[in-house]
Design an enzyme around this catalytic site. Structure first.
Site, PDB file in Angstrom:
ATOM      1  N   GLU A 154      -7.746  -0.306  14.476  1.00 34.34           N
ATOM      2  CA  GLU A 154      -8.243  -1.400  13.634  1.00 34.34           C
ATOM      3  C   GLU A 154      -7.180  -2.481  13.446  1.00 34.34           C
ATOM      4  O   GLU A 154      -6.037  -2.192  13.106  1.00 34.34           O
ATOM      5  CB  GLU A 154      -8.653  -0.848  12.262  1.00 34.34           C
ATOM      6  N   ARG A 205       0.083  -5.134  12.808  1.00 36.62           N
ATOM      7  CA  ARG A 205      -0.771  -4.556  13.847  1.00 36.62           C
ATOM      8  C   ARG A 205      -1.082  -5.560  14.957  1.00 36.62           C
ATOM      9  O   ARG A 205      -1.201  -5.180  16.122  1.00 36.62           O
ATOM     10  CB  ARG A 205      -2.061  -4.014  13.236  1.00 36.62           C
ATOM     11  N   SER A 248     -11.042  -6.351   9.648  1.00 32.66           N
ATOM     12  CA  SER A 248     -12.313  -5.846   9.143  1.00 32.66           C
ATOM     13  C   SER A 248     -12.951  -6.934   8.296  1.00 32.66           C
ATOM     14  O   SER A 248     -12.262  -7.819   7.771  1.00 32.66           O
ATOM     15  CB  SER A 248     -12.119  -4.572   8.319  1.00 32.66           C
ATOM     16  N   ARG A 255       0.837  -1.199   0.000  1.00 29.62           N
ATOM     17  CA  ARG A 255       0.000   0.000   0.000  1.00 29.62           C
ATOM     18  C   ARG A 255       0.873   1.250   0.000  1.00 29.62           C
ATOM     19  O   ARG A 255       1.802   1.368   0.799  1.00 29.62           O
ATOM     20  CB  ARG A 255      -0.937   0.000   1.213  1.00 29.62           C
ATOM     21  N   ARG A 311       1.418   1.607  10.383  1.00 31.36           N
ATOM     22  CA  ARG A 311       1.046   1.956   9.001  1.00 31.36           C
ATOM     23  C   ARG A 311       2.300   1.837   8.137  1.00 31.36           C
ATOM     24  O   ARG A 311       3.195   2.675   8.194  1.00 31.36           O
ATOM     25  CB  ARG A 311       0.485   3.382   8.953  1.00 31.36           C
TER      26      ARG A 311
END
Length: 425
Positions: A348, A388, A351, A261, A276
């Protein structure tokens, strides 16, 4: 893309979905106009083509001046047919362009608004009281150095910002999490898969990642290939252009992959540590189901995510994501957010999204049952995004001496190790 029959019969529902997302509702009217124009173009082409066929049958039977007149008429009609075909192709292209620009229709009950307008569904576990434990918690960066688990400096030296090495027990911890996630998924009937990281444009576009999410996608222009940001993309495209047997649904896959990403637009956010990053590994659940079973499958995916986080003894909460914070393919999304002690907030970690028939229509994935052939529904759910989850484990299970207690459920995947100890030097 959405069903055009829904657009024609209930355009206000689609407009309401666009407004809830904070997107342009006039796109619905433009799409309705394009649909009408395309149908008119198809009708004109079909009419002229039929005339051409009838005329073609008359010419061999005619003679003299009548034949000459028919041949002249046929020449003009051929030009008209060619023009009508070009008009139809243009109308098809415009309709498709607008269809691809329209996000999925959110399901009833999704909160309106943006990132901060989620609805809290439940909180699981209680954040640890470090004051009672008698020490100030270290963040995952400091713990990673003490344990010899995370090397950010050399990651930046070699790969630039938001890059890192997992070393020693850090690497072992990621492998253990991957094995634990795959084991749980297999227990529930998911087929384990290691998926491609490079995909063709049709796979990326078909899953909806070349719209609003395009800025975060790495594109290899010379080869016209894309690096995936999630194995959702190759898992969704796995059955592209296929008709599935309804009796074999649901089909469930658990994909392990590297994810890439660009993190465009995140300047200044989460610059410390591995919250991130540009590259990470993830285990993703993906389901193909009959449309009427999609909501129940969505709840199952959420339950499996909750089971995994609970087994790791991490406090977390579950939120119903607001419409404006959904990806374009999702009709509804639930996030699980882990408590991060040094940040004093939930972040988060997983998801799960119900994409209804949206991706299947774009990718031409259908099912055949007693009533005929129709699109399937697709759903996805992160079981474990490694960085994470590592952050959550290190920070929640740390001890005063810098060691980290390994959650009991993870120990079998770490050779029975009960604690991660600081390394000398």
């Amino acid at each position: 893309m959405i069903d055009l029959r829904l657009l024609r019969t209930d355009p206000e529902r689609v407009r309401a979905s666009q407004r809830a997302r904070g997107e342009d509702p006039t796109l619905v009217d433009a799409l309705l106009s394009a649909d009408e124009a395309r149908r008119a173009a198809v009708s004109r082409f079909d009419t002229l083509r039929n005339e051409q066929k009838l005329l073609g049958k008359q010419i061999p039977k005619a003679a003299g001046d009548d034949r000459a007149a028919l041949l002249e008429q046929a020449k003009k009609l051929a030009d008209d047919v060619k023009a009508a075909e070009a008009e139809q192709n243009e109308a098809d292209a415009e309709l498709k362009r607008l269809q691809l620009a329209l996000s999925n229709v959110v399901v009833d009950g999704v909160p309106e608004g943006g990132e901060d307008d989620f609805v809290l569904l439940e909180t699981v576990g209680t954040p640890r009281d470090f004051t009672a434990a008698g020490f100030e918690p270290r963040d995952h960066v400091e713990l990673g150095k003490l344990l010899g688990a995370i090397d950010l400096e050399r990651g930046a030296k070699v790969g630039g910002a938001r890059q890192y090495y997992l070393t020693g027990v850090g690497a072992l911890l990621e492998i253990a999490l991957m094995n634990m996630a795959i084991a749980q998924a297999a227990k529930y009937g998911f087929i384990p898969m290691i998926t491609p990281s490079l995909v063709k444009p049709e796979a990326m576009e078909g899953t909806g990642f070349l719209g609003q999410a395009a800025e975060n996608v790495y594109h290899l222009a010379e080869d016209d290939m894309y690096l995936v940001g999630t194995s959702e993309v190759p898992l969704a495209a796995y059955h592209m252009d296929e008709i599935l047997d309804a009796d074999k649904l649901p089909l469930r896959y658990a994909g392990y992959s590297s994810c890439y990403r660009r993190e465009a637009g995140s300047y200044g956010k989460d610059t410390r540590g591995i919250i991130r990053v540009h590259q990470f590994e993830k285990v993703e659940m993906f389901s193909y189901v009959a449309p009427e079973d999609a909501e129940a499958e969505h709840q199952r995916l959420l339950d499996w995510e909750k089971e995994f986080i609970t087994a790791l003894e991490i406090p977390f909460r579950v939120i119903d994501v607001a419409a404006g914070d959904l990806g374009s393919s999702a009709a509804r999304k639930f996030d699980c957010e882990a408590w991060i002690p040094t940040q004093g907030k939930y972040r988060e970690v997983t998801s799960t999204s119900n994409c209804t028939e949206f991706q299947a229509r774009r990718l031409q994935i259908r099912m055949r049952d007693a009533d005929g052939v129709k699109p399937v529904a697709t759903l996805n759910g992160t079981l474990c995004a490694m960085p994470r989850m590592i952050v959550a484990i290190l920070e929640n299970h740390q001890n005063a001496d810098g060691s980290v207690t390994v959650p009991a459920a993870l120990r079998p995947y770490l050779g029975g190790r009960e604690k991660l100890e600081p390394v000398a030097g």
